[in-house]
Write a protein that holds these residues in place. Structure first.
Motif, PDB file in Angstrom:
ATOM      1  N   SER A 229      -9.831  40.653  53.050  1.00 30.92           N
ATOM      2  CA  SER A 229     -10.629  41.887  52.973  1.00 30.92           C
ATOM      3  C   SER A 229      -9.985  43.022  52.218  1.00 30.92           C
ATOM      4  O   SER A 229     -10.340  43.650  50.744  1.00 30.92           O
ATOM      5  N   LYS A 230      -9.011  43.239  52.851  1.00 28.67           N
ATOM      6  CA  LYS A 230      -8.787  44.096  52.703  1.00 28.67           C
ATOM      7  C   LYS A 230      -7.577  44.196  50.815  1.00 28.67           C
ATOM      8  O   LYS A 230      -7.875  44.572  50.142  1.00 28.67           O
ATOM      9  N   ALA A 231      -7.342  42.529  50.850  1.00 26.02           N
ATOM     10  CA  ALA A 231      -6.627  42.329  49.914  1.00 26.02           C
ATOM     11  C   ALA A 231      -6.757  42.717  48.479  1.00 26.02           C
ATOM     12  O   ALA A 231      -6.903  43.305  47.692  1.00 26.02           O
ATOM     13  N   VAL A 232      -8.545  42.039  48.517  1.00 23.62           N
ATOM     14  CA  VAL A 232      -9.692  42.300  48.035  1.00 23.62           C
ATOM     15  C   VAL A 232     -10.163  43.349  47.124  1.00 23.62           C
ATOM     16  O   VAL A 232     -10.250  43.668  46.193  1.00 23.62           O
ATOM     17  N   ILE A 233      -9.940  44.348  48.184  1.00 27.60           N
ATOM     18  CA  ILE A 233     -10.016  45.596  48.147  1.00 27.60           C
ATOM     19  C   ILE A 233      -9.101  46.478  47.140  1.00 27.60           C
ATOM     20  O   ILE A 233      -9.204  47.403  46.129  1.00 27.60           O
ATOM     21  N   ALA A 234      -8.062  46.022  47.700  1.00 26.93           N
ATOM     22  CA  ALA A 234      -6.885  46.401  46.982  1.00 26.93           C
ATOM     23  C   ALA A 234      -6.821  45.942  45.493  1.00 26.93           C
ATOM     24  O   ALA A 234      -6.182  46.817  44.225  1.00 26.93           O
ATOM     25  N   ALA A 235      -7.499  44.927  45.255  1.00 19.60           N
ATOM     26  CA  ALA A 235      -7.213  44.116  43.695  1.00 19.60           C
ATOM     27  C   ALA A 235      -8.500  44.941  43.153  1.00 19.60           C
ATOM     28  O   ALA A 235      -8.525  44.840  41.606  1.00 19.60           O
ATOM     29  N   LEU A 236      -9.794  45.599  43.927  1.00 20.59           N
ATOM     30  CA  LEU A 236     -10.767  45.623  42.948  1.00 20.59           C
ATOM     31  C   LEU A 236     -10.210  47.232  41.643  1.00 20.59           C
ATOM     32  O   LEU A 236     -10.869  46.779  40.544  1.00 20.59           O
ATOM     33  N   PRO A 237      -9.547  47.900  41.917  1.00 23.51           N
ATOM     34  CA  PRO A 237      -9.169  49.060  40.816  1.00 23.51           C
ATOM     35  C   PRO A 237      -8.396  48.264  39.932  1.00 23.51           C
ATOM     36  O   PRO A 237      -9.089  48.780  38.689  1.00 23.51           O
ATOM     37  N   ASN A 238      -7.520  47.455  39.760  1.00 24.49           N
ATOM     38  CA  ASN A 238      -6.461  46.652  38.857  1.00 24.49           C
ATOM     39  C   ASN A 238      -8.130  45.939  37.587  1.00 24.49           C
ATOM     40  O   ASN A 238      -7.707  46.001  37.145  1.00 24.49           O
TER      41      ASN A 238
ATOM     42  N   GLU B 251     -11.146  45.802  37.635  1.00 27.31           N
ATOM     43  CA  GLU B 251     -12.017  47.186  37.247  1.00 27.31           C
ATOM     44  C   GLU B 251     -11.471  47.934  35.909  1.00 27.31           C
ATOM     45  O   GLU B 251     -11.952  47.814  34.985  1.00 27.31           O
ATOM     46  N   LYS B 252     -10.105  47.989  35.558  1.00 29.96           N
ATOM     47  CA  LYS B 252      -9.336  48.193  34.592  1.00 29.96           C
ATOM     48  C   LYS B 252      -9.187  47.171  33.436  1.00 29.96           C
ATOM     49  O   LYS B 252      -9.423  47.661  32.394  1.00 29.96           O
ATOM     50  N   SER B 253      -9.375  46.169  34.283  1.00 35.17           N
ATOM     51  CA  SER B 253      -8.766  44.522  33.375  1.00 35.17           C
ATOM     52  C   SER B 253     -10.560  44.941  32.743  1.00 35.17           C
ATOM     53  O   SER B 253     -10.202  43.914  31.565  1.00 35.17           O
ATOM     54  N   LEU B 254     -11.250  45.273  33.081  1.00 38.09           N
ATOM     55  CA  LEU B 254     -12.627  45.149  32.857  1.00 38.09           C
ATOM     56  C   LEU B 254     -12.745  45.650  31.079  1.00 38.09           C
ATOM     57  O   LEU B 254     -13.381  46.083  30.520  1.00 38.09           O
ATOM     58  N   GLY B 255     -12.565  46.981  31.845  1.00 41.60           N
ATOM     59  CA  GLY B 255     -12.414  48.290  30.406  1.00 41.60           C
ATOM     60  C   GLY B 255     -13.573  48.792  30.886  1.00 41.60           C
ATOM     61  O   GLY B 255     -14.533  49.397  29.288  1.00 41.60           O
ATOM     62  N   GLY B 256     -14.347  49.542  32.029  1.00 40.51           N
ATOM     63  CA  GLY B 256     -15.553  49.984  31.713  1.00 40.51           C
ATOM     64  C   GLY B 256     -16.079  49.554  33.079  1.00 40.51           C
ATOM     65  O   GLY B 256     -17.413  49.974  33.722  1.00 40.51           O
ATOM     66  N   GLY B 257     -15.742  48.274  33.302  1.00 40.66           N
ATOM     67  CA  GLY B 257     -17.067  48.258  34.121  1.00 40.66           C
ATOM     68  C   GLY B 257     -16.193  48.343  35.591  1.00 40.66           C
ATOM     69  O   GLY B 257     -15.785  48.959  35.825  1.00 40.66           O
ATOM     70  N   SER B 258     -17.740  48.122  36.976  1.00 40.42           N
ATOM     71  CA  SER B 258     -17.169  48.496  38.024  1.00 40.42           C
ATOM     72  C   SER B 258     -17.566  47.707  39.005  1.00 40.42           C
ATOM     73  O   SER B 258     -18.443  46.687  39.003  1.00 40.42           O
ATOM     74  N   PHE B 259     -16.949  47.527  40.421  1.00 45.51           N
ATOM     75  CA  PHE B 259     -17.477  46.155  41.363  1.00 45.51           C
ATOM     76  C   PHE B 259     -17.913  47.511  42.583  1.00 45.51           C
ATOM     77  O   PHE B 259     -17.458  48.534  42.769  1.00 45.51           O
ATOM     78  N   THR B 260     -18.941  46.769  42.918  1.00 45.82           N
ATOM     79  CA  THR B 260     -20.103  46.896  44.243  1.00 45.82           C
ATOM     80  C   THR B 260     -19.821  46.534  45.594  1.00 45.82           C
ATOM     81  O   THR B 260     -19.295  45.339  44.859  1.00 45.82           O
ATOM     82  N   VAL B 261     -18.798  47.109  46.662  1.00 41.06           N
ATOM     83  CA  VAL B 261     -18.713  46.168  47.967  1.00 41.06           C
ATOM     84  C   VAL B 261     -20.252  46.124  48.588  1.00 41.06           C
ATOM     85  O   VAL B 261     -20.376  47.366  48.906  1.00 41.06           O
ATOM     86  N   VAL B 262     -20.628  44.855  48.362  1.00 41.83           N
ATOM     87  CA  VAL B 262     -22.227  44.657  48.834  1.00 41.83           C
ATOM     88  C   VAL B 262     -21.905  44.343  50.526  1.00 41.83           C
ATOM     89  O   VAL B 262     -22.869  45.036  51.256  1.00 41.83           O
ATOM     90  N   PHE B 263     -21.172  43.707  51.306  1.00 44.35           N
ATOM     91  CA  PHE B 263     -21.144  43.275  52.425  1.00 44.35           C
ATOM     92  C   PHE B 263     -19.743  42.782  52.795  1.00 44.35           C
ATOM     93  O   PHE B 263     -19.174  42.126  52.235  1.00 44.35           O
ATOM     94  N   ASP B 264     -19.032  43.696  53.885  1.00 50.11           N
ATOM     95  CA  ASP B 264     -18.044  43.318  54.420  1.00 50.11           C
ATOM     96  C   ASP B 264     -17.945  43.396  55.931  1.00 50.11           C
ATOM     97  O   ASP B 264     -18.403  44.358  56.483  1.00 50.11           O
ATOM     98  N   GLN B 265     -16.940  42.296  55.954  1.00 49.63           N
ATOM     99  CA  GLN B 265     -17.258  42.030  57.707  1.00 49.63           C
ATOM    100  C   GLN B 265     -15.624  42.675  58.493  1.00 49.63           C
ATOM    101  O   GLN B 265     -16.078  43.176  59.429  1.00 49.63           O
TER     102      GLN B 265
END
Length: 97
Positions: free
Chosen positions: A9-18, A20-34
Motif C-alpha cells: 500500500s505504501k509503495a502504491v501510494i508513493a508511486a501515484l504522483p509519478n 499522474e504526471k506521466s498521464l498528463g492530467g489524469g488523476s487516481f483516487t484510492v477507493v479502499f486501502d486496508q
C-alpha cells in the motif's frame, strides 16, 4: 498474495504522483486501502500486550509480595513471545492473514 499489505500500500501510494504526471492530467483516487486498518490492529496489539504485561507483573507483585517472582514473570512473558515469533519465522509461517 504473499506480499506485506502495508508495504504494498505504501509503495502504491508513493508511486501515484509519478503515474499522474506521466498521464498528463489524469488523476487516481484510492477507493479502499486496508493498510491503515492493519496498522491500527498491530498498534492495538502492541498496546494491549504491554498492558497485559504490566498488569500481570502488578498482580504477581501484589499477591506474592516477591520481587524475585515478579522479575521472573516480567522477563519470561516477553521472552516466550519473542521465541514464538522467531520460531514462526524460522519455519516460514506468517501472521499475515
Amino acid at each position: 498474495p504473499a506480499a506485506n499489505t502495508v508495504d504494498v500500500s505504501k509503495a502504491v501510494i508513493a508511486a501515484l504522483p509519478n503515474l499522474e504526471k506521466s498521464l498528463g492530467g489524469g488523476s487516481f483516487t484510492v477507493v479502499f486501502d486496508q493498510a491503515p486498518y492493519i496498522q491500527q490492529s498491530i498498534d492495538a496489539l502492541a498496546e494491549e500486550g504491554l498492558l497485559g504485561l504490566v498488569f500481570a507483573v502488578l498482580v504477581i507483585l501484589i499477591f506474592l509480595f516477591s520481587v524475585r517472582s515478579t522479575l521472573v514473570t516480567a522477563i519470561s512473558i516477553p521472552t516466550s513471545v519473542l521465541i514464538t515469533l522467531i520460531g514462526i519465522q524460522a519455519f516460514g509461517y506468517s501472521l499475515n492473514i
